[in-house]
Structure formats: structure tokens, C-alpha cells
Design a protein around this motif. Structure first.
Motif, PDB file in Angstrom:
ATOM      1  N   VAL A 299      45.951  40.626  34.918  1.00  0.00           N
ATOM      2  CA  VAL A 299      45.156  40.036  36.000  1.00  0.00           C
ATOM      3  C   VAL A 299      43.924  40.887  36.244  1.00  0.00           C
ATOM      4  O   VAL A 299      44.016  42.095  36.485  1.00  0.00           O
ATOM      5  N   MET A 300      42.750  40.252  36.181  1.00  0.00           N
ATOM      6  CA  MET A 300      41.483  40.936  36.400  1.00  0.00           C
ATOM      7  C   MET A 300      41.157  41.106  37.883  1.00  0.00           C
ATOM      8  O   MET A 300      40.406  42.004  38.255  1.00  0.00           O
ATOM      9  N   GLY A 301      41.708  40.229  38.702  1.00  0.00           N
ATOM     10  CA  GLY A 301      41.435  40.297  40.132  1.00  0.00           C
ATOM     11  C   GLY A 301      41.997  39.082  40.835  1.00  0.00           C
ATOM     12  O   GLY A 301      42.594  38.194  40.212  1.00  0.00           O
ATOM     13  N   ASP A 302      41.806  39.019  42.144  1.00  0.00           N
ATOM     14  CA  ASP A 302      42.388  37.964  42.968  1.00  0.00           C
ATOM     15  C   ASP A 302      41.327  37.485  43.954  1.00  0.00           C
ATOM     16  O   ASP A 302      40.769  38.287  44.717  1.00  0.00           O
ATOM     17  N   LEU A 303      41.042  36.198  43.939  1.00  0.00           N
ATOM     18  CA  LEU A 303      40.012  35.638  44.814  1.00  0.00           C
ATOM     19  C   LEU A 303      40.400  35.680  46.282  1.00  0.00           C
ATOM     20  O   LEU A 303      39.553  35.442  47.149  1.00  0.00           O
ATOM     21  N   ARG A 304      41.643  35.985  46.568  1.00  0.00           N
ATOM     22  CA  ARG A 304      42.043  36.160  47.964  1.00  0.00           C
ATOM     23  C   ARG A 304      41.590  37.503  48.517  1.00  0.00           C
ATOM     24  O   ARG A 304      41.600  37.711  49.733  1.00  0.00           O
ATOM     25  N   GLN A 305      41.168  38.410  47.621  1.00  0.00           N
ATOM     26  CA  GLN A 305      40.655  39.710  48.049  1.00  0.00           C
ATOM     27  C   GLN A 305      39.178  39.919  47.719  1.00  0.00           C
ATOM     28  O   GLN A 305      38.483  40.659  48.417  1.00  0.00           O
TER      29      GLN A 305
END
Length: 357
Positions: A299-305
Motif C-alpha cells: 500500500v502506497m498510502g490511504d486517501l483517508r489520511q
């Protein structure tokens, strides 16, 4: 992955980004709108897994705007089954209005005249429909729901009446031990359905219920199925090269690699994949991965953060772009999705490179 001509037209900037391990543009983004699905395919975990509430319409519209501002060319909608969402036409409209192509993969079972008209009026550009056999019983067994084949055939026939663009309707066929002997006549059926392209996909081992083809089964497929498939598919323009009828390869090395699930046939042991510079997959809750082979694993990142731009330019993507090890990720060996595009880019970056190297 995308049309490599986009990169060729902007090659100086792309080459600079690759050379320095810097971000380029998310030219092609795959957007999983749903984790839920109305079928029970034996090679898939979507219907088995618990899933969180997907992103709402406003969040997705904001994301689409962000992608357009960053130079995205195509947004490919998938799932689960994306036609389960009531706001699908609204999302496609926004993608189109922002100057991007909206494409979609679906199992086709929910494609009514009303929905096809709605989606194509919104600007839907191209559709991939999953069909695993010309034999209804085999398809239904793979898809886990009796009557699925008939509904998919109806969906294909209905959509063809609304999707007029050349090369806009493609069938995806996942090849497994359950269906490989039945595929000889698939091009004939596709031609009757007025399909534009056929795409054969070796099954990935996501579940315990399905295994890839053994070396003996691959040899049987290559000897008894592929030659007839190739002749018919080439005749009708459903594939562009004979090699596309042989997704497991034709030489001993490729066949052995395919038996192990390494469908890239060792290509990425010697060459980069350029997806980290041009592609992202965003799942239904906003987790960002490089591609569908790494969903929820890398996972490269999370759009919730974070915003997508922050993730695209962030440390996880940066580390992958600067990675000198090959393959860049273990999953690359299993992936044949971007092979042709990567070869085209590689030949442009390294003019002396040969296809077979």
C-alpha cells in the motif's frame, strides 16, 4: 497500462523522471468502486471477504477532479461489480467532463437497456466484459451462479447497441484448468456477438479452489486449442498477433515459468515495470496501490489520511521508483498485464534493446 504514445509525445520529461526516480503523471488509474459482487467466482475472494463501506459520491468526485488536475488520461472503473453502484453514471460523467476516458470492467450480468443507455450517454468509452467459456455450464461453474452465462450474453448484446466506437467492446477470459479445453470456439461466439477484441488472462492463484495449468495442460492447450483459436481470432480481428493466443508462451522456458504462475516469463528479472511512474490502483475505501497485483499487499498510502497528490509524490512511491533491484516487487513475476506497454517504453528508453532480451 495506457497508450504509450502519450509518453512518446512527452518523452523528455518522462525519461528525466525515470532517470532520477521522480514522479511523472498518473496517466492511467484503476478505481475499484466496490468490493461487493453479485457472482461467486471460484478464482476470486471479493465475495468471500468482509468489506468496508466504499467511498461516497462526493469523495469520488473530488478524487476524479484531483486526477484530472494531475494529468490523468484514463480512469478504469472496476470492482467487485461496479454496476452495483447507483452513482456510476454520475462518476462517468465527471470523468468525461474533465477530459479523461472512462472505461470499465464488468461481469455484464446487470447490463439492461436502460443502464447501457445511461452509461454511454454519460460518456463511457470502452468496456471489458468477463466471459470464461462459450459453454454456458462451464462459465456458470467458474462464476458460481447458475444462469450467469445467459445474463452476460444478454448484457454483451445489449451494450453493443449503445457502444459504437471502434475497439470499444472486449471480452476478458480467465484461463484455468476448468475452462481451457473449451476455448477453441470462443472467437466464433465473440464474432457473432460483434465483440471487438479478445483478451486471454492466465488465472492468478488467489484462492485454494483454483490452480494454474500444469506444464502438461499448457502443452495440451498449445497443441489442441491455441492454433484453432489463433486462426479464428486473427481472421475476425479479435487479436492482433498470433502470440496473443498463447498467453503461457510457446517455448520450454516460458511454459515452465507459467506453470509456476510467473506469467511475465522472467521479463521483470531483467527489466523495470514503469507502472510506478504512470499507474495507480485505488480501492473502494481509498487505499492506493501500484497495481492490481499488489492490492492491499503493498500500500502506497490511504486517501483517508492524505490526498492522492501527497501519496503520488510521497516516500513509498519514491522508494519504489528508485529501487534498483529486479524485479521491483515479487508480484511483478506473476503479472503480464503491462508487458507490451513496458516493452514499448523500454525500446524507446534503450534503442538497442531487443524484444527477446
Amino acid at each position: 497500462m495506457h497508450d504509450p504514445q502519450v509518453i512518446v509525445n512527452d518523452f523528455g520529461e518522462f525519461r528525466s523522471a525515470v532517470t532520477q526516480g521522480l514522479p511523472y503523471k498518473p496517466l492511467y488509474v484503476k478505481l475499484k468502486l466496490m468490493w461487493a459482487c453479485n457472482l461467486r467466482c471460484f478464482m476470486c475472494n471479493h465475495w468471500r471477504d468482509p468489506y468496508e463501506t466504499p467511498m461516497d459520491t462526493d469523495r469520488l468526485l473530488h478524487l476524479i477532479d484531483e486526477l484530472a488536475d494531475m494529468g490523468c488520461v484514463k480512469v478504469h472503473i472496476t470492482g467487485g461489480e461496479p454496476t452495483l453502484r447507483d452513482d456510476l453514471d454520475q462518476l462517468i460523467s465527471r470523468i468525461t467532463e474533465r477530459g479523461m476516458r472512462a472505461t470499465m470492467t464488468t461481469n455484464g450480468t446487470r447490463l439492461t437497456h436502460a443502464l447501457c443507455r445511461q452509461l454511454t450517454d454519460a460518456g463511457l468509452h470502452k468496456v471489458n466484459i468477463s466471459l470464461d467459456s462459450p459453454d454456458p455450464q462451464i462459465h456458470d461453474r467458474v462464476r458460481g451462479v447458475q444462469g450467469a452465462w445467459a445474463k452476460t450474453i444478454y448484457g454483451i448484446q445489449t451494450l453493443r447497441n449503445y457502444l459504437y466506437r471502434p475497439n470499444s467492446l472486449r471480452l476478458n477470459t480467465v484461463i484455468s484448468e476448468a475452462n481451457f479445453l473449451s476455448l477453441k470456439d470462443l472467437p466464433e461466439l465473440a464474432h457473432q456477438l460483434r465483440v471487438d477484441r479478445l483478451n486471454l488472462i492466465p488465472v492468478d492463484r488467489h484462492t485454494q479452489e483454483v490452480q494454474g495449468l500444469s506444464q502438461a495442460q499448457i502443452q495440451t492447450y498449445n497443441r489442441e486449442i491455441a492454433p484453432h483459436f489463433a486462426r479464428s481470432a486473427l481472421k475476425y480481428g479479435l487479436i492482433q498477433t498470433k502470440a496473443q493466443a498463447y498467453p503461457f508462451g510457446q517455448n520450454v522456458t516460458a511454459i515452465r515459468a507459467s506453470e509456476q504462475g510467473h506469467h511475465a516469463h522472467t521479463y521483470y528479472d531483467r527489466h523495470r515495470c514503469y507502472a510506478p511512474w504512470t499507474h495507480a490502483l485505488i480501492d473502494h475505501v481509498g487505499r492506493v496501490s501500484v497495481c492490481c497485483m499488489t492490492t492491499n499487499q503493498v500500500v502506497m498510502g490511504d486517501l483517508r489520511q492524505n490526498s492522492f497528490r501527497e501519496i503520488w509524490t510521497g516516500s513509498h512511491y519514491q522508494n519504489l521508483r528508485q529501487c534498483q533491484n529486479l524485479p521491483q516487487l515479487p508480484q511483478c513475476r506473476q503479472c503480464d498485464m503491462f508487458l507490451q506497454t513496458n516493452r514499448t517504453i523500454e525500446a524507446k528508453l534503450n534503442p538497442g534493446w531487443q524484444y527477446w532480451s
